[in-house]
Write a protein that holds these residues in place. Structure first.
Motif, short mmCIF file in Angstrom:
data_model
loop_
_atom_site.label_atom_id
_atom_site.label_comp_id
_atom_site.label_asym_id
_atom_site.label_seq_id
_atom_site.Cartn_x
_atom_site.Cartn_y
_atom_site.Cartn_z
N ARG A 146 0.84 -1.20 0.00
CA ARG A 146 0.00 0.00 0.00
C ARG A 146 0.88 1.26 0.00
O ARG A 146 0.58 2.24 -0.67
N MET A 147 1.94 1.21 0.77
CA MET A 147 2.84 2.37 0.85
C MET A 147 3.60 2.57 -0.45
O MET A 147 3.80 3.71 -0.88
N ASN A 205 1.59 4.49 -2.89
CA ASN A 205 1.31 5.88 -2.55
C ASN A 205 2.58 6.55 -2.03
O ASN A 205 2.67 6.91 -0.85
N GLY A 253 2.20 9.84 -0.12
CA GLY A 253 1.76 9.69 1.26
C GLY A 253 2.91 9.34 2.19
O GLY A 253 2.96 9.77 3.34
N VAL A 254 3.85 8.55 1.67
CA VAL A 254 5.02 8.20 2.49
C VAL A 254 5.93 9.41 2.66
O VAL A 254 6.42 9.68 3.76
N SER A 272 2.48 10.47 6.11
CA SER A 272 1.08 10.20 6.41
C SER A 272 0.85 8.79 6.97
O SER A 272 -0.20 8.53 7.56
N TYR A 273 1.80 7.90 6.80
CA TYR A 273 1.65 6.53 7.31
C TYR A 273 2.24 6.38 8.72
O TYR A 273 2.03 5.37 9.36
N ALA A 326 -3.62 7.57 2.21
CA ALA A 326 -2.86 6.99 3.33
C ALA A 326 -3.77 6.73 4.52
O ALA A 326 -3.66 5.68 5.18
N ASP A 360 -5.78 3.70 3.74
CA ASP A 360 -4.93 2.52 3.86
C ASP A 360 -4.72 2.14 5.33
O ASP A 360 -4.77 0.96 5.69
N GLN A 361 -4.50 3.15 6.17
CA GLN A 361 -4.32 2.89 7.61
C GLN A 361 -5.57 2.26 8.21
O GLN A 361 -5.48 1.33 9.00
#
Length: 175
Positions: free
Chosen positions: A59-60, A63, A66-67, A71-72, A96, A99-100
Motif C-alpha cells: 500500500r505504501m 502511494n 503519502g510516504v 502520512s503513514y 494513506a 490505507d491505515q
C-alpha cells in the motif's frame, strides 16, 4: 507319575500388561496432538503477520507521496474511522488514511490483541532533494520505514513462556 500343572490366569495378566502399555502410548499421542495443534496455530498467526506487513508495504509503495509526507507514520495502530475514496477524489494523505484504516481492520480481524507502529524517516544523505513541484512525478521514497507488529500468542508449547505471550514482528524496509 507325571504331574500336569495348569497355569490359569496367565493370559489375563498378559492382556492387562498389554492394555497398560497401549494406554501409556495413547496418553503420549494425546500430548503430541496438543503440542501439534498449538504449533500449527502459532505458524498460522506468524503467516498472518507476514501477510499483513507485506500488505501495508505494498500500500505504501503504491502511494509514495503519502510516504513522503509522513502520512503513514503512527504508533497507534489499529486506527478507527472510515475515509471515502470511492465517491470523492482523495489526496495522497486521504489515501494513506484509508490505507491505515483498512489495514487496522485487518490487524484486529486476523491477530489477537494486535498493536502496530510505522515510522518512516527520509535519508538525509540523498543525492537529490525533492522539491514541491516534483511531487507530481511521484518520486520514489529516499528513506527507510520501520514497522513493528505485536500480538498475543497463546500457549507456545514450552514451559518457558506464559500462557499468553506477547510476540513482536519488526521489519525495516524501503517502500
Amino acid at each position: 507319575m507325571q504331574v500336569v500343572t495348569r497355569q490359569r490366569g496367565i493370559s489375563l495378566v498378559e492382556v492387562m500388561v498389554a492394555v497398560l502399555i497401549f494406554s501409556i502410548g495413547l496418553i503420549g499421542l494425546a500430548g503430541l496432538l496438543v503440542v501439534s495443534t498449538r504449533s500449527n496455530h502459532t505458524a498460522y498467526l506468524r503467516t498472518q503477520v507476514t501477510f499483513l506487513a507485506n500488505n501495508m508495504a505494498d500500500r505504501m509503495r503504491a502511494n509514495p507521496l503519502g510516504v513522503w509526507t509522513s502520512s503513514y507514520n503512527s504508533t497507534a495502530y489499529p486506527i478507527a474511522g472510515t475515509t471515502d475514496c470511492q465517491t470523492v477524489a482523495c489526496s495522497p494523505v486521504d489515501i494513506a488514511k484509508r490505507d491505515q484504516q483498512t489495514w487496522s481492520r485487518l490487524l484486529t480481524t486476523l491477530l489477537p490483541g494486535a498493536k502496530a507502529g510505522i515510522s518512516c524517516v527520509a535519508n538525509g544523505s540523498l543525492s537529490y532533494a525533492v522539491k514541491a513541484d516534483e511531487f507530481a512525478r511521484r518520486p520514489p521514497y529516499g528513506g527507510t520505514c520501520a514497522m513493528t507488529i505485536s500480538w498475543t500468542e497463546r500457549g507456545s508449547g514450552d514451559k518457558t513462556h506464559s500462557d499468553a505471550a506477547l510476540q513482536t514482528f519488526a521489519w525495516e524496509f524501503q517502500p
